[in-house]
Design a protein around this motif. Sequence first.
Motif, mmCIF file in Angstrom:
data_model
loop_
_atom_site.group_PDB
_atom_site.id
_atom_site.type_symbol
_atom_site.label_atom_id
_atom_site.label_comp_id
_atom_site.label_asym_id
_atom_site.label_seq_id
_atom_site.Cartn_x
_atom_site.Cartn_y
_atom_site.Cartn_z
ATOM 1 N N SER A 89 38.248 0.887 -6.224
ATOM 2 C CA SER A 89 38.839 -0.697 -6.043
ATOM 3 C C SER A 89 39.613 -0.482 -6.427
ATOM 4 O O SER A 89 40.465 -0.216 -7.449
ATOM 5 C CB SER A 89 38.086 -1.414 -6.061
ATOM 6 O OG SER A 89 36.962 -1.619 -5.621
ATOM 7 N N VAL A 90 41.023 -1.652 -5.634
ATOM 8 C CA VAL A 90 41.986 -2.069 -6.758
ATOM 9 C C VAL A 90 42.006 -3.083 -6.817
ATOM 10 O O VAL A 90 42.188 -4.046 -5.919
ATOM 11 C CB VAL A 90 43.374 -1.240 -5.685
ATOM 12 C CG1 VAL A 90 44.655 -1.703 -5.720
ATOM 13 C CG2 VAL A 90 42.846 0.604 -5.047
ATOM 14 N N TYR A 91 42.766 -3.435 -7.701
ATOM 15 C CA TYR A 91 42.884 -5.114 -8.481
ATOM 16 C C TYR A 91 44.351 -5.347 -8.566
ATOM 17 O O TYR A 91 45.370 -4.344 -9.367
ATOM 18 C CB TYR A 91 42.092 -5.210 -9.475
ATOM 19 C CG TYR A 91 40.497 -4.869 -9.526
ATOM 20 C CD1 TYR A 91 39.563 -5.975 -9.989
ATOM 21 C CD2 TYR A 91 39.905 -3.722 -9.109
ATOM 22 C CE1 TYR A 91 38.307 -5.919 -9.600
ATOM 23 C CE2 TYR A 91 38.231 -4.089 -9.259
ATOM 24 C CZ TYR A 91 37.641 -5.011 -9.548
ATOM 25 O OH TYR A 91 36.417 -4.482 -9.328
ATOM 26 N N LEU A 92 44.507 -6.262 -7.797
ATOM 27 C CA LEU A 92 45.625 -6.861 -8.217
ATOM 28 C C LEU A 92 46.062 -8.510 -8.320
ATOM 29 O O LEU A 92 45.342 -9.146 -8.467
ATOM 30 C CB LEU A 92 46.114 -7.180 -6.115
ATOM 31 C CG LEU A 92 45.818 -5.843 -5.496
ATOM 32 C CD1 LEU A 92 46.209 -6.319 -4.418
ATOM 33 C CD2 LEU A 92 47.214 -5.109 -5.452
ATOM 34 N N GLY A 93 46.524 -8.432 -10.085
ATOM 35 C CA GLY A 93 47.163 -9.212 -10.414
ATOM 36 C C GLY A 93 47.842 -10.447 -10.064
ATOM 37 O O GLY A 93 49.287 -9.413 -10.253
ATOM 38 N N THR A 94 47.889 -11.452 -10.061
ATOM 39 C CA THR A 94 49.066 -12.484 -8.739
ATOM 40 C C THR A 94 49.414 -13.680 -10.129
ATOM 41 O O THR A 94 48.429 -13.698 -10.948
ATOM 42 C CB THR A 94 48.614 -12.616 -8.167
ATOM 43 O OG1 THR A 94 47.501 -13.367 -7.796
ATOM 44 C CG2 THR A 94 48.041 -11.773 -6.772
ATOM 45 N N ASN A 95 50.489 -14.478 -9.657
ATOM 46 C CA ASN A 95 50.774 -14.999 -10.098
ATOM 47 C C ASN A 95 49.673 -16.553 -10.287
ATOM 48 O O ASN A 95 49.454 -17.633 -10.514
ATOM 49 C CB ASN A 95 51.800 -15.930 -9.565
ATOM 50 C CG ASN A 95 51.734 -16.905 -8.064
ATOM 51 O OD1 ASN A 95 51.204 -15.533 -7.364
ATOM 52 N ND2 ASN A 95 52.084 -17.163 -8.053
ATOM 53 N N ALA A 96 49.231 -16.119 -9.048
ATOM 54 C CA ALA A 96 47.264 -17.206 -8.743
ATOM 55 C C ALA A 96 46.182 -16.893 -9.391
ATOM 56 O O ALA A 96 45.104 -17.024 -7.899
ATOM 57 C CB ALA A 96 47.882 -17.491 -7.446
ATOM 58 N N GLY A 97 46.577 -15.739 -9.365
ATOM 59 C CA GLY A 97 45.009 -15.322 -9.443
ATOM 60 C C GLY A 97 44.715 -13.247 -9.321
ATOM 61 O O GLY A 97 45.663 -12.476 -9.307
ATOM 62 N N VAL A 98 43.235 -12.551 -9.138
ATOM 63 C CA VAL A 98 43.234 -11.625 -8.927
ATOM 64 C C VAL A 98 42.616 -11.297 -7.615
ATOM 65 O O VAL A 98 41.523 -12.284 -7.976
ATOM 66 C CB VAL A 98 42.423 -10.665 -9.834
ATOM 67 C CG1 VAL A 98 42.305 -9.439 -10.191
ATOM 68 C CG2 VAL A 98 42.896 -11.509 -11.688
ATOM 69 N N THR A 99 42.997 -10.004 -7.312
ATOM 70 C CA THR A 99 42.754 -9.652 -5.511
ATOM 71 C C THR A 99 42.047 -8.543 -5.583
ATOM 72 O O THR A 99 43.364 -7.599 -6.622
ATOM 73 C CB THR A 99 43.425 -10.514 -4.626
ATOM 74 O OG1 THR A 99 43.640 -11.311 -4.305
ATOM 75 C CG2 THR A 99 43.094 -10.044 -2.743
ATOM 76 N N ARG A 100 40.908 -8.241 -5.270
ATOM 77 C CA ARG A 100 40.420 -7.346 -5.023
ATOM 78 C C ARG A 100 39.912 -6.617 -4.009
ATOM 79 O O ARG A 100 39.303 -7.157 -2.787
ATOM 80 C CB ARG A 100 38.897 -6.823 -5.998
ATOM 81 C CG ARG A 100 38.610 -5.292 -6.195
ATOM 82 C CD ARG A 100 37.045 -5.225 -6.752
ATOM 83 N NE ARG A 100 35.902 -5.843 -5.397
ATOM 84 C CZ ARG A 100 34.578 -5.670 -5.961
ATOM 85 N NH1 ARG A 100 34.223 -5.171 -6.920
ATOM 86 N NH2 ARG A 100 33.003 -6.315 -4.970
ATOM 87 N N TYR A 101 40.804 -5.402 -3.529
ATOM 88 C CA TYR A 101 40.688 -4.594 -2.072
ATOM 89 C C TYR A 101 39.757 -3.632 -2.401
ATOM 90 O O TYR A 101 39.585 -2.561 -3.364
ATOM 91 C CB TYR A 101 41.859 -3.938 -1.743
ATOM 92 C CG TYR A 101 42.396 -5.415 -1.256
ATOM 93 C CD1 TYR A 101 42.908 -5.654 0.057
ATOM 94 C CD2 TYR A 101 43.835 -6.254 -2.171
ATOM 95 C CE1 TYR A 101 43.249 -6.699 1.001
ATOM 96 C CE2 TYR A 101 44.362 -6.974 -1.350
ATOM 97 C CZ TYR A 101 44.561 -7.479 -0.185
ATOM 98 O OH TYR A 101 45.471 -8.379 0.172
#
Length: 197
Positions: A89-101
């Motif tokens: 899984s790829v975790y993307l840390g953003t300015n509005a939280g974390v998204t997992r693909y």
Amino acid sequence: RDAQGAIWLGTLFGGVAKLDSGDWESFTIPGEMEANVVQAIVVAQDEALWFGTRAGAFRYDGSEWLGYTTAQGLSGDDVRAIAVAADGSVYLGTNAGVTRYTADDVGNGVVQTVMPAASASTQPEGDPIPHLAADEEVIIHAINMSDKDTGWAIGGMVEIGDHVLHTSDGGVTWQDVTPPEPAPKPGDVDKMATGFF
């Protein structure tokens, strides 16, 4: 460094550069100019490269670019950190939280799990670094002005800056907005604030 040993570097408004056996190659990430402000790079388990930019996340498999923004369910378009988990899984840390693909999401733009930024926070233990008193002079160590009136700074009373400051009058006055970080205990190393602008 990718699976073939080439080194990838992100740039400010210049996309990405690849160094392979002494030869340089430049890549422009498709989309708006902010997509070429590259803030994070990671190699996934399938050897595809992921790039975190100010305009979303981009996956590059060597021939095709796939973009992921809030339109595809990304929690925020300003992607500042990327990590790959043991399951791929790829975790993307953003300015509005974390998204997992997950691997199943690649190509269809579906978000499997979104973890939004916390709406409530817990205070760290210990007495916080005290805010500076009104009319106290401060040494500014780093500054970033959003416009002629509004800006942020790192500063303090000593050579290292341990306070986060904000101005709305062009730097004439500064408000101490340091979060409740525990102050160092006697004998501990002084703490230093850093800012990414």
